[in-house]
Design a protein around this motif. Structure first.
Motif, PDB file in Angstrom:
ATOM      1  N   PHE A  30      22.204  12.628 -22.706  1.00 17.79           N
ATOM      2  CA  PHE A  30      21.809  12.389 -24.100  1.00 17.79           C
ATOM      3  C   PHE A  30      20.729  13.374 -24.536  1.00 17.79           C
ATOM      4  O   PHE A  30      20.775  13.924 -25.641  1.00 17.79           O
ATOM      5  N   ASN A  31      19.744  13.608 -23.676  1.00 16.92           N
ATOM      6  CA  ASN A  31      18.628  14.484 -24.039  1.00 16.92           C
ATOM      7  C   ASN A  31      19.028  15.951 -24.130  1.00 16.92           C
ATOM      8  O   ASN A  31      18.307  16.751 -24.719  1.00 16.92           O
ATOM      9  N   ARG A  32      20.171  16.310 -23.540  1.00 18.44           N
ATOM     10  CA  ARG A  32      20.644  17.695 -23.641  1.00 18.44           C
ATOM     11  C   ARG A  32      21.575  17.915 -24.823  1.00 18.44           C
ATOM     12  O   ARG A  32      21.941  19.052 -25.117  1.00 18.44           O
ATOM     13  N   ASN A  33      21.952  16.843 -25.516  1.00 17.41           N
ATOM     14  CA  ASN A  33      22.942  17.014 -26.584  1.00 17.41           C
ATOM     15  C   ASN A  33      22.320  17.758 -27.765  1.00 17.41           C
ATOM     16  O   ASN A  33      21.126  17.617 -28.035  1.00 17.41           O
ATOM     17  N   PRO A  34      23.116  18.547 -28.490  1.00 21.24           N
ATOM     18  CA  PRO A  34      22.577  19.375 -29.584  1.00 21.24           C
ATOM     19  C   PRO A  34      22.584  18.684 -30.941  1.00 21.24           C
ATOM     20  O   PRO A  34      22.215  19.301 -31.937  1.00 21.24           O
ATOM     21  N   TRP A  35      22.955  17.411 -31.003  1.00 20.95           N
ATOM     22  CA  TRP A  35      23.172  16.764 -32.296  1.00 20.95           C
ATOM     23  C   TRP A  35      21.972  15.955 -32.790  1.00 20.95           C
ATOM     24  O   TRP A  35      21.974  15.480 -33.908  1.00 20.95           O
ATOM     25  N   THR A  36      20.968  15.780 -31.975  1.00 21.64           N
ATOM     26  CA  THR A  36      19.792  15.022 -32.407  1.00 21.64           C
ATOM     27  C   THR A  36      18.547  15.581 -31.732  1.00 21.64           C
ATOM     28  O   THR A  36      18.623  16.143 -30.631  1.00 21.64           O
ATOM     29  N   SER A  37      17.403  15.420 -32.380  1.00 19.65           N
ATOM     30  CA  SER A  37      16.129  15.856 -31.800  1.00 19.65           C
ATOM     31  C   SER A  37      15.438  14.725 -31.040  1.00 19.65           C
ATOM     32  O   SER A  37      14.368  14.925 -30.466  1.00 19.65           O
ATOM     33  N   ARG A  38      16.032  13.555 -31.016  1.00 22.68           N
ATOM     34  CA  ARG A  38      15.431  12.414 -30.321  1.00 22.68           C
ATOM     35  C   ARG A  38      15.709  12.480 -28.818  1.00 22.68           C
ATOM     36  O   ARG A  38      16.667  13.100 -28.379  1.00 22.68           O
ATOM     37  N   GLU A  39      14.844  11.827 -28.047  1.00 25.48           N
ATOM     38  CA  GLU A  39      15.003  11.763 -26.604  1.00 25.48           C
ATOM     39  C   GLU A  39      14.968  10.319 -26.140  1.00 25.48           C
ATOM     40  O   GLU A  39      14.341   9.460 -26.776  1.00 25.48           O
ATOM     41  N   LEU A  40      15.620  10.058 -25.014  1.00 30.37           N
ATOM     42  CA  LEU A  40      15.553   8.764 -24.359  1.00 30.37           C
ATOM     43  C   LEU A  40      14.680   8.880 -23.118  1.00 30.37           C
ATOM     44  O   LEU A  40      14.681   9.907 -22.429  1.00 30.37           O
ATOM     45  N   HIS A  41      13.922   7.822 -22.830  1.00 27.79           N
ATOM     46  CA  HIS A  41      13.107   7.774 -21.618  1.00 27.79           C
ATOM     47  C   HIS A  41      13.241   6.389 -21.012  1.00 27.79           C
ATOM     48  O   HIS A  41      13.269   5.379 -21.730  1.00 27.79           O
TER      49      HIS A  41
END
Length: 259
Positions: A30-41
């Motif tokens: 998810f954090n590598r996807n180019p479609w959003t600037s949000r991150e999951l932790h």
């Protein structure tokens, strides 16, 4: 433990490790996807109540949010701002700074007031009366096409909000030009929230000689996003030149005390 118990224990550990790997992989994807600037932790379980707003997530104690005095101050801020900015810990920080500075001689000053969220909280919290509290702002929206909802639409509404506290004075105009409109001898508290490096630096340079010993300075956007990098760099340069130390708060504020 019998043989069955040992197998269950080992199987449980294997299952947990497999689940952890799966979760780590999914979060990483998810954090590598180019479609959003949000991150999951992934966060560990502590059982403690979690504070999660304004860029700060922690399970450290935050019982101050339930204190009646604080709740009254925050509710008054929400009334001034028109909605909940969700900045409870940031407000707690500014209330601590204001209460500490209230023991000193000198006026209170804020540069960049908007609708008056923070000052309304301070005045309610400290039972403000006629002590001078100068608010420097244009009290109008910025020229930006995406004007933030925190800006005032004009000075009249802000003045009406502060009518109950006779010491609060609006100084309408651009900083630093508006500094010529008033004469201030001493300052015990200075809040900088102009969102632009140049007027913020001018404000600090103007008020620095007027700050009493022990006066508190708070930079609202010191630890903000890269959009505030110029303000952060300016504050760091001023700290080195004028000789004050800045505490970077996890709420994004920078806090300094004149020694």
């Amino acid at each position: 433990m019998g043989a069955v118990g040992r197998l269950r224990g080992a199987g449980g550990r294997v299952a947990r490790r497999a689940l952890q790997r799966s979760l780590d992989g999914a979060v990483g994807a998810f954090n590598r996807n180019p479609w959003t600037s949000r991150e999951l932790h992934l966060a560990g379980r502590s059982g403690a109540p979690v504070h999660d707003e304004d860029g700060l997530r922690t399970d450290h104690a935050h019982r101050f949010t339930d204190a009646p005095r604080y709740r009254r101050a925050y509710a008054r801020a929400v009334r001034a701002g028109g909605f909940d900015y969700r900045v409870r810990w940031r407000t707690h920080t500014i209330l601590w700074a204001a209460e500490t500075a209230a023991r000193l001689d000198g006026a209170f000053v804020e540069c960049g007031t908007g609708k008056g969220f923070m000052v309304s909280a301070i005045c309610e919290y400290l039972d403000w009366t006629d002590r001078p509290f100068y608010l420097f702002d244009t009290f109008r929206p910025s020229d930006s096409a995406d004007t933030a909802p925190y800006y005032a639409s004009g000075p009249d509404g802000v003045a009406a909000n502060f009518r109950e506290w006779p010491g609060v004075r609006l100084v309408v105009g651009m900083v630093p030009d508006s500094f010529r409109e008033v004469t201030i001898d001493r300052v015990a508290f200075l809040h900088i929230d102009l969102n632009r490096a140049e007027p913020e630096e001018a404000a600090v340079r103007h008020f620095w000689p007027l700050l009493t010993r022990g006066a508190i300075m708070v930079f609202d956007d010191y630890g903000g996003s890269e959009a505030h990098a110029a303000s952060r760099d300016s504050a760091d340069r001023l700290a080195a030149e004028l000789g004050f130390a800045l505490l970077a708060s996890p709420t994004g504020q920078g806090i300094a005390i004149k020694t």
